[in-house]
Motif scaffolding. Sequence first.
Motif, PDB file in Angstrom:
ATOM      1  N   THR A 444       0.831  -1.190   0.000  1.00  0.00           N
ATOM      2  CA  THR A 444       0.000   0.000   0.000  1.00  0.00           C
ATOM      3  C   THR A 444       0.873   1.251   0.000  1.00  0.00           C
ATOM      4  O   THR A 444       2.061   1.218   0.325  1.00  0.00           O
ATOM      5  CB  THR A 444      -0.917   0.011   1.240  1.00  0.00           C
ATOM      6  N   GLY A 445       0.267   2.360  -0.336  1.00  0.00           N
ATOM      7  CA  GLY A 445       1.027   3.611  -0.403  1.00  0.00           C
ATOM      8  C   GLY A 445       1.122   4.345   0.908  1.00  0.00           C
ATOM      9  O   GLY A 445       1.827   5.362   0.990  1.00  0.00           O
ATOM     10  N   GLY A 446       0.421   3.856   1.948  1.00  0.00           N
ATOM     11  CA  GLY A 446       0.426   4.567   3.223  1.00  0.00           C
ATOM     12  C   GLY A 446       1.807   4.766   3.820  1.00  0.00           C
ATOM     13  O   GLY A 446       2.208   5.896   4.124  1.00  0.00           O
ATOM     14  N   PRO A 447       2.578   3.688   3.995  1.00  0.00           N
ATOM     15  CA  PRO A 447       3.926   3.864   4.559  1.00  0.00           C
ATOM     16  C   PRO A 447       4.805   4.777   3.720  1.00  0.00           C
ATOM     17  O   PRO A 447       5.580   5.567   4.261  1.00  0.00           O
ATOM     18  CB  PRO A 447       4.468   2.436   4.599  1.00  0.00           C
ATOM     19  N   LEU A 448       4.700   4.687   2.398  1.00  0.00           N
ATOM     20  CA  LEU A 448       5.506   5.553   1.539  1.00  0.00           C
ATOM     21  C   LEU A 448       5.129   7.017   1.741  1.00  0.00           C
ATOM     22  O   LEU A 448       6.003   7.895   1.810  1.00  0.00           O
ATOM     23  CB  LEU A 448       5.323   5.165   0.077  1.00  0.00           C
ATOM     24  N   LEU A 449       3.839   7.308   1.853  1.00  0.00           N
ATOM     25  CA  LEU A 449       3.414   8.686   2.071  1.00  0.00           C
ATOM     26  C   LEU A 449       3.927   9.222   3.407  1.00  0.00           C
ATOM     27  O   LEU A 449       4.343  10.375   3.506  1.00  0.00           O
ATOM     28  CB  LEU A 449       1.890   8.779   2.007  1.00  0.00           C
ATOM     29  N   VAL A 450       3.896   8.370   4.435  1.00  0.00           N
ATOM     30  CA  VAL A 450       4.415   8.783   5.742  1.00  0.00           C
ATOM     31  C   VAL A 450       5.903   9.072   5.646  1.00  0.00           C
ATOM     32  O   VAL A 450       6.401  10.085   6.153  1.00  0.00           O
ATOM     33  CB  VAL A 450       4.139   7.701   6.802  1.00  0.00           C
ATOM     34  N   LEU A 451       6.633   8.173   4.985  1.00  0.00           N
ATOM     35  CA  LEU A 451       8.073   8.350   4.831  1.00  0.00           C
ATOM     36  C   LEU A 451       8.382   9.600   4.020  1.00  0.00           C
ATOM     37  O   LEU A 451       9.289  10.375   4.358  1.00  0.00           O
ATOM     38  CB  LEU A 451       8.661   7.114   4.152  1.00  0.00           C
ATOM     39  N   LEU A 452       7.625   9.829   2.974  1.00  0.00           N
ATOM     40  CA  LEU A 452       7.845  11.000   2.128  1.00  0.00           C
ATOM     41  C   LEU A 452       7.528  12.280   2.875  1.00  0.00           C
ATOM     42  O   LEU A 452       8.284  13.273   2.804  1.00  0.00           O
ATOM     43  CB  LEU A 452       6.972  10.897   0.868  1.00  0.00           C
ATOM     44  N   ALA A 453       6.417  12.296   3.629  1.00  0.00           N
ATOM     45  CA  ALA A 453       6.053  13.492   4.389  1.00  0.00           C
ATOM     46  C   ALA A 453       7.127  13.826   5.423  1.00  0.00           C
ATOM     47  O   ALA A 453       7.503  14.999   5.598  1.00  0.00           O
ATOM     48  CB  ALA A 453       4.697  13.292   5.073  1.00  0.00           C
TER      49      ALA A 453
END
Length: 628
Positions: A444-453
């Motif tokens: 899912t994209g959730g962890p990536l979005l958290v890491l990117l933010a």
Amino acid sequence: MTDLSDLPPVWSGRHGPAAVLPGVPLLAALALWVYAVRHTDVSRLDDFGLVTALHPAFWAGLAVLTAGFWFTVRDPRRPGGWAAAYVLGLLVMERATQAVLYPTPLYAWAWKHDGVVDHLLTAGGLQTADQVGDMAVYDQWPGFFAAQAALVRLLGVESTAMYMAWWPLVSSLMLLLPLLLIYRTFTEDRRLVWTGVWLFYVGNWVGQDYFSPQAVAFALHLGVLAVVLRRYGRSGGAQGRQGQAVWTVVLSVLVVAIVISHQLTPGMLAASLLALCLVRRYRGWVPPVTTVVIFLAWCLTAALPFLSAALPDMIRSVGDVGGNVATGYGATPTGTGAVATSWAARLLSGTVLLLAVAGVWRQRVLRHRAMPLLLISAAPLPMFVASSYGSEMIFRVLLFMLPGAAFFAAAALLPEVRTLATGAGEGTRTPAPARGALRRGIGTGGPLLVLLAGTLAFVPSYSGKDRINYFPPEEVALVQRLFDEAPEGSAVVAANRNYPLAYESYGTIGHYWFLEDDRRHVDEIVRRPAATLARDMTGVEHPGRAYFLLTQGQFANSEMNGQLTGEQLNRIRESVAASPRFRLVAENGAGAVYELRRERPEGTEGAEGAEATEGMEGAEGAERGAER
């Protein structure tokens, strides 16, 4: 520190085009970074610091780098070397950008430490507490400065200012090996190890990586923890005891280096080692006793003059929890940029800590196996009660909690993790989760979005106050000319200490920063600037002179920290400029220097005053002629 036999190989895997595909986003990100730094203008920084000055290509490069790292590290088929390459790319973009963009080193405290090293080189030694006043803390803990003096001589450079702009990158690289060793003590899962390292560097916005004793002491602190976690608490008969004897020597050397260099870090280290003793596996008392004995020995001998004078204030500060969140005059971010960057830093730290809590809750097996790291993360918390440390304790506690917090925060972004079943180096490991489970959990994209933010939030948190911390070459030249020409015994009066070379010649030239004085006196200066300052500056004995210095950095610090406004400071400067009591001796676009005229009997004015300012006026005139 110890063997690397259980670390993943730097490079492994199949050869061919597919093997280099993970490097494409990394190269693209670095290309965007190079383009961005070549097209970024830092000559006019606003209250958002470097955030608004950066070319948009920088933000695109950071996003590409983060996405490339995540999709590379989550794939079990990728060699571990790619994750390391991405982390190094992150350090370049995070810590080298300012060194490349700014023509002069950042941060007034780094310039202060440069002054201490310069004094050590020129005077041949440091002075006693009663000779240098508030600089005594450096004389009682000289380890870092002595090492830097030796390095300056070894490199053959003029001063530490020649390389201290790169210190944030150097000190961050020094943390990498201890972090890897600590994390590999509790897990064989390279996803968890490298994601934890990434989150540590992203969350480390506190700014203690600059040219300072604490930057080196923190790296040594992690080195000691790595040695203790990996080489103590084991049972191995006579051979094991002999090995521990060797590591005790290594441990003692590291602790001595910490103790003679910094005041706070030994206390944090002792707290962490004592916390480890709560775990049955690490109940050996050699590491904490060694640390406490060395620390007390130094405090009761070399550091005793300073501690004797500071002890009453230290006792009064016990329990001053409110001092860590003090607001008011000089302690409140002022202006949209200062408030926004302050909140970005708070949200970034809060997110990492919340993720850590989620990781501890979700990963039950990790909570059990990595209990020592969890205790080390909590060990700095009592320091909140012990002291406010000049309202900085909250930042120092965050820094010392971060290695453990980042590890558990990374666990929150992963579905399952592999741990060492019975401890580091004992061979038995828990089964690896199936590849399908890995993909389901992190597809899912959730962890990536958290890491990117979090990665993007690091920039305003870390460099959002660069308007305060950056001193243009004109400001450096102005202050340098002042100290080059000021006779021994002179005094320099300024609004605050936020200017380069503020402690140049501190052994022979006095300093007074009026914004640090009682608020009533500051108000008096605002009402009657020239008269009040002239009164404050009298009493300097011949051949010393009294100078008033007002620079761009002082304006920025005063405005963004809720002291005097730019309009008020300008009124002070105009009053001094118009007063017959002061003479302008140097000026450029970054500030001005005024000298208080000596009061003499009629007919004696002239030769001495002209001689005292001739050099600076001549240099300034030459500079103006060159500009025209």
